[in-house]
Design a protein around this motif. Structure first.
Motif, PDB file in Angstrom:
ATOM      1  N   HIS A   1       0.826  -1.202   0.000  1.00  0.00           N
ATOM      2  CA  HIS A   1       0.000   0.000   0.000  1.00  0.00           C
ATOM      3  C   HIS A   1       0.867   1.263   0.000  1.00  0.00           C
ATOM      4  O   HIS A   1       0.401   2.343  -0.336  1.00  0.00           O
ATOM      5  CB  HIS A   1      -0.917   0.012   1.238  1.00  0.00           C
ATOM      6  N   VAL A   2       2.146   1.103   0.370  1.00  0.00           N
ATOM      7  CA  VAL A   2       3.074   2.240   0.350  1.00  0.00           C
ATOM      8  C   VAL A   2       3.583   2.491  -1.072  1.00  0.00           C
ATOM      9  O   VAL A   2       3.684   3.620  -1.543  1.00  0.00           O
ATOM     10  CB  VAL A   2       4.260   1.994   1.297  1.00  0.00           C
ATOM     11  N   SER A   3       3.886   1.387  -1.752  1.00  0.00           N
ATOM     12  CA  SER A   3       4.447   1.527  -3.102  1.00  0.00           C
ATOM     13  C   SER A   3       4.346   0.205  -3.844  1.00  0.00           C
ATOM     14  O   SER A   3       4.634  -0.849  -3.276  1.00  0.00           O
ATOM     15  CB  SER A   3       5.914   1.966  -3.021  1.00  0.00           C
ATOM     16  N   ARG A   4       3.968   0.252  -5.104  1.00  0.00           N
ATOM     17  CA  ARG A   4       4.134  -0.917  -5.944  1.00  0.00           C
ATOM     18  C   ARG A   4       5.600  -0.985  -6.340  1.00  0.00           C
ATOM     19  O   ARG A   4       6.255   0.024  -6.559  1.00  0.00           O
ATOM     20  CB  ARG A   4       3.271  -0.836  -7.216  1.00  0.00           C
ATOM     21  N   GLY A   5       6.111  -2.179  -6.465  1.00  0.00           N
ATOM     22  CA  GLY A   5       7.524  -2.328  -6.778  1.00  0.00           C
ATOM     23  C   GLY A   5       7.872  -1.827  -8.171  1.00  0.00           C
ATOM     24  O   GLY A   5       7.076  -1.911  -9.106  1.00  0.00           O
ATOM     25  N   ALA A   6       9.095  -1.319  -8.283  1.00  0.00           N
ATOM     26  CA  ALA A   6       9.565  -0.824  -9.580  1.00  0.00           C
ATOM     27  C   ALA A   6       9.541  -1.932 -10.626  1.00  0.00           C
ATOM     28  O   ALA A   6       9.266  -1.682 -11.808  1.00  0.00           O
ATOM     29  CB  ALA A   6      10.974  -0.248  -9.427  1.00  0.00           C
ATOM     30  N   ASN A   7       9.828  -3.176 -10.221  1.00  0.00           N
ATOM     31  CA  ASN A   7       9.819  -4.283 -11.174  1.00  0.00           C
ATOM     32  C   ASN A   7       8.421  -4.535 -11.734  1.00  0.00           C
ATOM     33  O   ASN A   7       8.252  -4.837 -12.924  1.00  0.00           O
ATOM     34  CB  ASN A   7      10.325  -5.568 -10.517  1.00  0.00           C
ATOM     35  N   ILE A   8       7.411  -4.441 -10.877  1.00  0.00           N
ATOM     36  CA  ILE A   8       6.038  -4.666 -11.329  1.00  0.00           C
ATOM     37  C   ILE A   8       5.607  -3.570 -12.298  1.00  0.00           C
ATOM     38  O   ILE A   8       5.013  -3.826 -13.351  1.00  0.00           O
ATOM     39  CB  ILE A   8       5.083  -4.737 -10.116  1.00  0.00           C
ATOM     40  N   ILE A   9       5.933  -2.319 -11.956  1.00  0.00           N
ATOM     41  CA  ILE A   9       5.592  -1.214 -12.856  1.00  0.00           C
ATOM     42  C   ILE A   9       6.326  -1.376 -14.186  1.00  0.00           C
ATOM     43  O   ILE A   9       5.759  -1.163 -15.260  1.00  0.00           O
ATOM     44  CB  ILE A   9       5.939   0.132 -12.192  1.00  0.00           C
ATOM     45  N   ALA A  10       7.594  -1.782 -14.112  1.00  0.00           N
ATOM     46  CA  ALA A  10       8.381  -1.979 -15.335  1.00  0.00           C
ATOM     47  C   ALA A  10       7.767  -3.078 -16.200  1.00  0.00           C
ATOM     48  O   ALA A  10       7.712  -2.961 -17.431  1.00  0.00           O
ATOM     49  CB  ALA A  10       9.822  -2.318 -14.982  1.00  0.00           C
ATOM     50  N   SER A  11       7.300  -4.147 -15.557  1.00  0.00           N
ATOM     51  CA  SER A  11       6.698  -5.249 -16.314  1.00  0.00           C
ATOM     52  C   SER A  11       5.446  -4.782 -17.055  1.00  0.00           C
ATOM     53  O   SER A  11       5.227  -5.142 -18.224  1.00  0.00           O
ATOM     54  CB  SER A  11       6.349  -6.402 -15.368  1.00  0.00           C
TER      55      SER A  11
END
Length: 429
Positions: A216-226
Motif C-alpha cells: 500500500h506504500v508503493s508498488r515495486g519498480a519491477n512490477i511497474i516496469a513489467s
C-alpha cells in the motif's frame, strides 16, 4: 580464346584450396568484439594481399583495431569507383568449451569451415579481399577504380572502422566511392539493398520502495516496469510510411517467399513492422523488499519508412500513465533505417553473375540487422550486400559452407568486372 570472365572463373577454381586455406587462417585468428582486438586477423589479410603483390595501407585510429585498405585505378580511363567493404571483427564467444570443434579451429570437414565469424562475416570479407586481388591483376582493362576496406569495429558501431574511414580520409573521402559491395551474411538467394534501423533505449523506473508486505506504500519498480514493457509492445502495431512502389515490391509473393526461406518463417512480416526486444531487468536485492528502482534496456528495430520520432512520440504517450518511468536514448547505438535504389547497374551485375554461378536468381531484400552499409547509404552512396547464408551466425558451432564461399568469390569478382571491365570479348558476350 577464353573471355576474361571465363578466365577468372577458371583461376578461382584452380586456386580453390589456396583460398579455403586463407579463410581457415582468417577464422583461426580470433577477433571477437568485444574486446575488439583484430590485430592477428588483420595481419592474415595483410599477408595474403602482400603474397598477391598488393601493398595495403593500415589506418589504425586504435592500435588494437586496424583497418586494412587498398585501391587501384583502371587503365581505361574515368569511371565509377567501387568500394569492396567487409569487417574483420566478429561476435564474441560464449561457453567456448561447448564447441565441438573449438570456436577458432578453422576446421575443414570437407563441406564447411568451422569457427566463430565464418558466417559473420569472415567468409564475405575474405571473398572481397580475393576479388580485389583478381581484379587488380586486370586493372589495365578496367575503367574507374576499385577500393578495398577491411575494417574493424563493425560489431560495436563502426566508429573506428567504416565510419572513421568516411569521416577522416579527405573530402570526399578516399574510401567513399560511387557504389559499394559488401559480403555480410544474407543468403545467395538475395541481394540486400536496405536494412532496418535501431532505436536503443534505457528505461528507469523509480518508486519509494518499502518492505515486501507494504504494497500500500508503493508498488515495486519491477512490477511497474513489467506493465510498462507490455505497453511498449504496442509499438509493434505501428506501420511505416513507404513509397507505394517499394511497399508493393517488399510485399510481393516472390520477395516474401525468399525472405522466409532465408531468415525463417515470419521474416517477411517483420520486415515491414517495428519489433521490440527487452534486455535484462535490474531491480531489487531481496525478495521481501519492494524494489525502489528497476532499469531495463529496449532494442527497437525500425522498418524502412519509420522514423525514430514516430516511436518516441508513442512512448511519450505511454509514459503519461507511468510517471515513475523515464528513458534515455542510447544515441551511439541508434541508427535510422536505410535503403538505396534496387535498380543500380552493379546490382544488376550481381544478379546476372549470381544466377550464372549458383543457378539461383537472387531477389533484392531489406535486411533485419544492421551493417556498415548504412554509413554509405546515409551519404547517398548505393550499397549492396551479397553474402553467405545467415544460418548459424553468432551461434554456437558457427560454420560456413565452402561451396558458398567459392561462389561468393566468383560473384563478387565477376560482378565488378562486368561493371567496370572493358574486354571486347566480354562485351560481345
Amino acid at each position: 580464346m577464353l573471355s576474361i570472365a571465363q578466365e577468372l572463373l577458371s583461376e578461382i577454381d584452380r586456386h580453390r584450396a589456396h583460398y579455403v586455406t586463407f579463410l581457415q587462417d582468417f577464422i583461426r585468428a580470433a577477433s571477437p568484439n568485444p574486446p575488439g582486438d583484430t590485430t592477428a586477423a588483420a595481419k592474415v589479410i595483410k599477408d595474403f594481399l602482400l603474397s598477391e603483390n598488393v601493398k595495403p595501407d593500415i589506418v589504425e585510429p586504435l592500435a588494437h583495431a586496424p583497418n586494412i585498405v587498398a585501391d587501384f585505378d583502371g587503365g581505361q580511363g574515368p569511371g565509377p569507383r567501387v568500394v569492396l567493404n567487409g569487417h574483420i571483427d566478429t561476435f564474441p564467444v560464449e561457453k567456448p568449451e561447448e564447441w565441438d570443434k573449438g570456436p577458432f579451429s578453422g576446421h575443414n570437414d570437407g563441406e564447411s569451415i568451422h569457427g566463430r565469424g565464418g558466417v559473420d562475416m569472415k567468409a564475405g570479407t575474405a571473398a572481397l579481399v580475393i576479388a580485389f586481388t583478381l581484379l587488380m591483376k586486370r586493372a589495365s582493362m578496367m575503367t574507374g577504380s576499385v577500393a578495398l576496406t577491411a575494417v574493424s569495429d563493425e560489431e560495436t558501431g563502426g566508429k573506428w572502422g567504416t565510419r572513421y574511414l568516411l569521416e577522416h580520409s579527405g573530402t570526399p573521402s578516399r574510401w567513399a566511392g560511387d557504389v559499394v559491395l559488401n559480403g555480410e551474411p544474407g543468403g545467395l538467394q538475395s541481394i540486400r539493398f536496405g536494412e532496418k534501423g535501431t532505436l536503443r533505449m534505457t528505461f528507469v523506473v523509480k518508486t519509494p520502495g518499502a518492505n515486501g508486505a507494504y504494497k500500500h506504500v508503493s508498488r515495486g519498480a519491477n512490477i511497474i516496469a513489467s506493465k510498462l514493457i507490455i505497453k511498449l509492445l504496442e509499438i509493434e502495431h505501428l506501420r511505416p510510411e513507404l513509397p507505394d512502389e517499394l511497399r508493393r515490391y517488399l510485399g510481393s509473393e516472390d520477395v516474401r517467399k525468399v525472405a522466409d526461406d532465408i531468415m525463417g518463417s515470419g521474416a517477411a512480416d517483420i520486415l515491414l513492422q517495428p519489433t521490440v526486444n527487452i534486455g535484462t531487468m535490474h531491480g531489487g536485492v531481496k525478495v521481501n523488499v519492494i524494489p525502489e528502482q528497476c532499469v531495463f534496456e529496449a532494442d527497437i528495430r525500425l522498418p524502412i519508412g519509420m522514423a525514430a520520432r514516430v516511436v518516441l512520440d508513442r512512448i511519450d504517450e505511454i509514459l503519461k500513465d507511468v510517471p515513475e518511468a523515464s528513458y534515455e536514448v542510447q544515441t551511439a547505438a541508434s541508427n535510422p533505417a536505410n535503403y538505396c535504389t534496387y535498380d543500380h547497374l552493379l546490382a544488376k551485375s550481381i544478379t546476372k553473375w549470381a544466377e550464372q554461378v549458383t543457378g539461383q536468381r537472387p531477389v533484392q531484400l531489406a535486411g533485419l540487422g544492421g551493417t556498415d552499409c548504412k554509413f554509405y547509404r546515409y551519404a547517398g552512396i548505393p550499397a549492396y550486400v551479397y553474402g553467405p547464408s545467415p544460418q548459424g551466425m553468432g551461434a554456437q558451432g558457427e560454420k560456413v559452407s565452402i561451396d558458398e564461399f567459392i561462389s561468393l568469390i566468383k560473384v563478387h569478382t565477376l560482378a565488378v568486372w562486368d561493371y567496370l571491365g572493358t574486354s571486347q570479348e566480354d562485351q560481345a558476350a
